[in-house]
Design an enzyme around this catalytic site. Structure first.
Site, PDB file in Angstrom:
ATOM      1  N   GLN A 198      56.245  27.912   3.111  1.00 17.40           N
ATOM      2  CA  GLN A 198      54.812  28.131   3.224  1.00 17.40           C
ATOM      3  C   GLN A 198      54.147  28.499   1.898  1.00 17.40           C
ATOM      4  OE1 GLN A 198      55.532  30.729   6.928  1.00 17.40           O
ATOM      5  NE2 GLN A 198      53.542  29.840   7.347  1.00 17.40           N
ATOM      6  N   HIS A 233      56.611  14.344   5.021  1.00 20.81           N
ATOM      7  CA  HIS A 233      56.520  13.120   4.217  1.00 20.81           C
ATOM      8  C   HIS A 233      56.628  11.876   5.095  1.00 20.81           C
ATOM      9  CE1 HIS A 233      57.917  15.521   0.426  1.00 20.81           C
ATOM     10  NE2 HIS A 233      56.620  15.638   0.655  1.00 20.81           N
ATOM     11  N   ARG A 238      58.816  41.146   2.415  1.00 22.62           N
ATOM     12  CA  ARG A 238      59.713  40.281   3.180  1.00 22.62           C
ATOM     13  C   ARG A 238      59.427  38.832   2.793  1.00 22.62           C
ATOM     14  NH1 ARG A 238      59.217  37.703   8.609  1.00 22.62           N
ATOM     15  NH2 ARG A 238      61.332  37.088   9.175  1.00 22.62           N
ATOM     16  N   HIS A 240      64.133  30.766   7.136  1.00 18.76           N
ATOM     17  CA  HIS A 240      62.818  30.718   7.771  1.00 18.76           C
ATOM     18  C   HIS A 240      62.461  29.239   8.000  1.00 18.76           C
ATOM     19  CE1 HIS A 240      58.952  33.170   8.519  1.00 18.76           C
ATOM     20  NE2 HIS A 240      58.649  31.926   8.874  1.00 18.76           N
ATOM     21  N   ASN A 275      64.854  33.603  11.078  1.00 15.42           N
ATOM     22  CA  ASN A 275      63.517  33.940  11.534  1.00 15.42           C
ATOM     23  C   ASN A 275      63.181  33.169  12.806  1.00 15.42           C
ATOM     24  OD1 ASN A 275      60.742  35.159  10.996  1.00 15.42           O
ATOM     25  ND2 ASN A 275      60.241  32.988  11.252  1.00 15.42           N
ATOM     26  N   GLU A 276      62.930  33.898  13.876  1.00 10.22           N
ATOM     27  CA  GLU A 276      62.452  33.320  15.138  1.00 10.22           C
ATOM     28  C   GLU A 276      63.322  32.172  15.640  1.00 10.22           C
ATOM     29  OE1 GLU A 276      58.316  32.375  14.645  1.00 10.22           O
ATOM     30  OE2 GLU A 276      57.751  34.463  14.361  1.00 10.22           O
ATOM     31  N   ASN A 321      58.670  39.766  15.346  1.00  6.31           N
ATOM     32  CA  ASN A 321      57.414  39.155  14.903  1.00  6.31           C
ATOM     33  C   ASN A 321      56.522  39.058  16.130  1.00  6.31           C
ATOM     34  OD1 ASN A 321      58.891  38.723  12.597  1.00  6.31           O
ATOM     35  ND2 ASN A 321      58.924  36.491  12.759  1.00  6.31           N
ATOM     36  N   TYR A 337      52.253  38.941  17.596  1.00  4.39           N
ATOM     37  CA  TYR A 337      50.848  38.771  17.229  1.00  4.39           C
ATOM     38  C   TYR A 337      49.885  39.005  18.375  1.00  4.39           C
ATOM     39  CZ  TYR A 337      52.538  36.489  12.937  1.00  4.39           C
ATOM     40  OH  TYR A 337      53.150  36.236  11.736  1.00  4.39           O
ATOM     41  N   GLU A 377      56.780  40.813  11.316  1.00  5.05           N
ATOM     42  CA  GLU A 377      55.516  40.076  11.146  1.00  5.05           C
ATOM     43  C   GLU A 377      54.503  40.552  12.167  1.00  5.05           C
ATOM     44  OE1 GLU A 377      55.627  35.769  11.341  1.00  5.05           O
ATOM     45  OE2 GLU A 377      57.422  35.685  10.097  1.00  5.05           O
TER      46      GLU A 377
HETATM   47  C1  GOI Z   1      55.116  33.212  12.799  1.00  7.05           C
HETATM   48  O1  GOI Z   1      55.513  32.770  14.074  1.00  7.05           O
HETATM   49  C2  GOI Z   1      55.928  32.500  11.738  1.00  7.05           C
HETATM   50  O2  GOI Z   1      57.134  33.179  11.478  1.00  7.05           O
HETATM   51  C3  GOI Z   1      55.159  32.335  10.459  1.00  7.05           C
HETATM   52  O3  GOI Z   1      55.844  31.463   9.619  1.00  7.05           O
HETATM   53  C4  GOI Z   1      53.752  31.855  10.786  1.00  7.05           C
HETATM   54  O4  GOI Z   1      53.015  31.579   9.627  1.00  7.05           O
HETATM   55  C5  GOI Z   1      53.079  32.942  11.582  1.00  7.05           C
HETATM   56  O5  GOI Z   1      53.768  33.054  12.800  1.00  7.05           O
HETATM   57  C6  GOI Z   1      51.626  32.676  11.949  1.00  7.05           C
HETATM   58  O6  GOI Z   1      51.535  31.641  12.869  1.00  7.05           O
HETATM   59  C7  GOI Z   1      48.756  23.170  16.030  1.00  7.05           C
HETATM   60  C8  GOI Z   1      51.921  23.800  22.421  1.00  7.05           C
HETATM   61  C9  GOI Z   1      50.127  23.084  15.787  1.00  7.05           C
HETATM   62  C10 GOI Z   1      52.927  23.589  21.479  1.00  7.05           C
HETATM   63  C11 GOI Z   1      48.284  23.929  17.090  1.00  7.05           C
HETATM   64  C12 GOI Z   1      50.709  24.426  22.034  1.00  7.05           C
HETATM   65  C13 GOI Z   1      50.999  23.736  16.644  1.00  7.05           C
HETATM   66  C14 GOI Z   1      52.719  24.000  20.200  1.00  7.05           C
HETATM   67  C15 GOI Z   1      48.626  25.232  19.105  1.00  7.05           C
HETATM   68  C16 GOI Z   1      49.252  25.398  20.345  1.00  7.05           C
HETATM   69  C17 GOI Z   1      52.438  27.196  18.828  1.00  7.05           C
HETATM   70  C18 GOI Z   1      54.849  33.361  15.171  1.00  7.05           C
HETATM   71  C19 GOI Z   1      52.005  28.385  18.061  1.00  7.05           C
HETATM   72  C20 GOI Z   1      55.170  32.566  16.422  1.00  7.05           C
HETATM   73  C21 GOI Z   1      54.141  29.073  17.099  1.00  7.05           C
HETATM   74  C22 GOI Z   1      52.297  30.563  17.391  1.00  7.05           C
HETATM   75  C23 GOI Z   1      55.037  30.268  16.930  1.00  7.05           C
HETATM   76  C24 GOI Z   1      53.157  31.738  17.240  1.00  7.05           C
HETATM   77  C25 GOI Z   1      52.234  26.009  17.951  1.00  7.05           C
HETATM   78  C26 GOI Z   1      49.140  24.539  17.968  1.00  7.05           C
HETATM   79  C27 GOI Z   1      50.516  24.843  20.751  1.00  7.05           C
HETATM   80  C28 GOI Z   1      50.490  24.439  17.729  1.00  7.05           C
HETATM   81  C29 GOI Z   1      51.537  24.623  19.840  1.00  7.05           C
HETATM   82  N1  GOI Z   1      52.999  29.427  17.935  1.00  7.05           N
HETATM   83  N2  GOI Z   1      54.318  31.431  16.459  1.00  7.05           N
HETATM   84  N3  GOI Z   1      51.371  25.034  18.554  1.00  7.05           N
END
Ligand code: GOI
Length: 498
Positions: free
Chosen positions: A46, A66, A104, A149, A193-194, A335, A337, A402
């Site tokens: 990231q 890519h 971290r 990660h 991570n996760e 982690n 939120y 997190e």
């Molecule tokens: C952290 O995970 C993580 O460790 C960090 O790296 C990260 O930056 C941080 O969270 C902040 O997010 C567009 C169904 C793409 C399937 C929109 C519905 C993907 C997938 C919206 C809804 C699901 C924290 C979002 C755990 C992923 C948020 C895991 C919490 C991704 C989306 C979706 C989408 C979807 N989760 N995350 N997702």
């Protein structure tokens, strides 16, 4: 009746622990305990950029974005990101700016081992992480290193990635290199991570690398390998490094607080099932008895049989494996939120993780939102989750690895300030009133970065990065001075406690 008795016992235990904690903290609920780690987090893909510089190998995110720019927001990827490969000293300045006592960050596996294997050790990658670690320590900031990660070397994905049981050996060899190279100075390690989200990369397509669409199968195979890999790395540290390096090894799991839609038995059972599938799948073997939670075992086995399969989609551990998995963590990273509502019911196809849970998940649209569709601001859920974990996994200290808020990047980020203020107040109530043993808190994230498939638009940074500028400067948002006050004074302002 049983539940009532348990609730009374729990209240008594919490009261006793709270008394002890209150004494240790002289009764001040708004103060962090002595030695509590306060910092911020990031992840290699990231922030680093330099995706193919100085010998770095391709990883599964390089490869996916890519090959499939349509999976990415506006075709964006981590090729340049925050350019932390060159600007890490500015990252350390940002950390100093908020008074962080810990950082971290993650190591890019394919930057130190371009093929994932020990055939080539990339000295430039080793130098890079040595430079960061040394600079952090010179500035009194504790490095907390994530080994993985999400950025698997693509060469290892070509042989199947995490569903391949051989990945355990590759991960152990990589971890040994990290302990040998950095373990004299790094005292806080998290392995993976996760893993829940890593597993999603093998059960769906389009948002989580490597985008392998094997729902209900690939996710469990990946989970099984990751648990064994984590445990083997823990035992390696215990047997060969702990005596000389004296650090801690944990894992960073992720979960929302799951709030039942109704306070009735079937809804409370759905809540319990959801926690066991989300956290218990990993935490139960690692922290409790070396094996999957009974409810997970039973439901996946039953569904697998009903689908006409001769074997369960969820593999089993041998007795020997259970022995080395059981108790393989010094702390549990979380982690978290937001909060999600649960009720009993079926969702997802046949087969799928969702269907196996027997739980339907959704959020309350009246809760205050953010720029991330999945992130509602529900501070009370944070305290409940910390209590649930402390109760379910007694004896294991918790590190919040997190927690943070996503917006569109405004410098005057009052909503991020209110998020952190209210969540940190709940954290302090969990510590000082409920007696939960928590060692640290890492805000996500120190700066705006590539939010995976959501690209650069959705921003979690305490510092702003303007991705169209040539210098990619780290510019403090209003939340940087807010966090700086909290981290330096070790106190959350009274207005956030009600
Ligand atoms: C952290 O995970 C993580 O460790 C960090 O790296 C990260 O930056 C941080 O969270 C902040 O997010 C567009 C169904 C793409 C399937 C929109 C519905 C993907 C997938 C919206 C809804 C699901 C924290 C979002 C755990 C992923 C948020 C895991 C919490 C991704 C989306 C979706 C989408 C979807 N989760 N995350 N997702």
């Amino acid at each position: 009746m049983v539940r009532y008795a348990a609730a009374v016992l729990w209240a008594l235990a919490a009261a006793a622990a709270a008394t002890a904690a209150a004494v240790a903290n002289s009764g001040a609920v708004n103060k962090f305990p002595d030695g509590f780690l306060l910092g911020a987090a990031s992840a290699a893909y990231q922030i680093e950029g330099a995706w193919n510089e100085d010998g770095k190998g391709e990883n599964i995110w390089d490869h996916m974005f890519h090959e499939h720019p349509e999976y990415a927001h506006n075709g964006e990827n981590g090729d340049v990101a925050c350019d932390s490969y060159h600007k890490y000293a500015e990252d350390v300045e940002a950390l100093k700016g908020i008074g962080a006592t810990a950082y971290r960050f993650s190591i890019s596996w394919s930057r130190v081992l371009p093929t994932g294997d020990l055939d080539v050790i990339n000295q430039a990658g080793i130098d890079y992480y040595n430079n960061i670690i040394n600079l952090l320590l010179e500035n009194g900031i504790e490095p907390m290193v994530t080994m993985y990660h999400w950025d698997l070397p693509q060469a290892l994905q070509y042989i199947g990635g995490w569903p391949n049981p051989l990945m355990v050996d590759y991960f152990v060899e990589y971890a040994r290199l990290l302990f040998d190279t950095f373990g004299d100075r790094v005292k806080w390690w998290t392995t993976i991570n996760e893993p829940y989200i890593v597993a999603c990369g093998y059960s769906s397509s389009g948002w989580q690398a490597p985008s392998q669409n094997a729902p209900g199968i690939g996710n469990y195979l990946a989970a099984h390998t990751m648990i064994r890999a984590h445990a083997r790395v823990y035992r390696l540290y215990e047997q060969e490094y702990r005596a000389t390096q004296n650090g801690k090894v944990g894992i960073a799991l992720n979960s929302d607080w799951y709030e039942p839609a109704e306070d009735t038995d079937s809804y409370l059972e759905a809540q319990e099932r959801m926690f066991q599938f989300q956290l218990g799948l990993y935490a139960h073997p690692i922290l409790l008895d070396g094996d999957y939670p009974a409810v997970v075992r039973q439901r996946v086995d039953n569904n697998s049989a009903a689908e006409g399969r001769p074997r369960s989609r969820l593999p089993s551990f041998t007795e020997e494996e259970k022995q080395y998995i059981k108790g393989s963590a010094d702390f549990i990273g979380i982690n978290t939120y937001t909060t999600t509502i649960v009720e009993p019911g079926d969702s997802g196809g046949v087969p799928s993780f969702e269907l196996d849970t027997g739980v339907i998940r959704y959020q309350n649209e009246s809760w205050p939102g953010s720029s991330a569709s999945w992130l509602k601001v529900v501070p009370w859920g944070f305290r409940k989750l910390l209590n649930w974990m402390s109760n379910e996994y007694p004896g294991y200290p918790i590190v919040v690895t997190e927690n943070g808020y996503g917006d569109w990047g405004e410098l005057d980020d009052q909503r991020r300030i209110d998020y952190y203020g209210s969540y940190l107040a709940e954290l302090l109530k969990a510590i000082n009133e409920d007696g939960v043993n928590i060692l640290g808190y890492m805000a996500w994230s120190i700066m705006d970065n590539l939010e995976w498939a959501s690209g650069y638009e959705l921003r979690f940074g305490i510092y702003r990065v303007d991705f169209n500028s040539t210098d990619l400067a780290r510019i403090p948002k209003a939340s940087a001075s807010f966090m700086g006050d909290i981290f330096r004074n070790k106190t959350v302002p009274d207005e956030y406690f009600q």
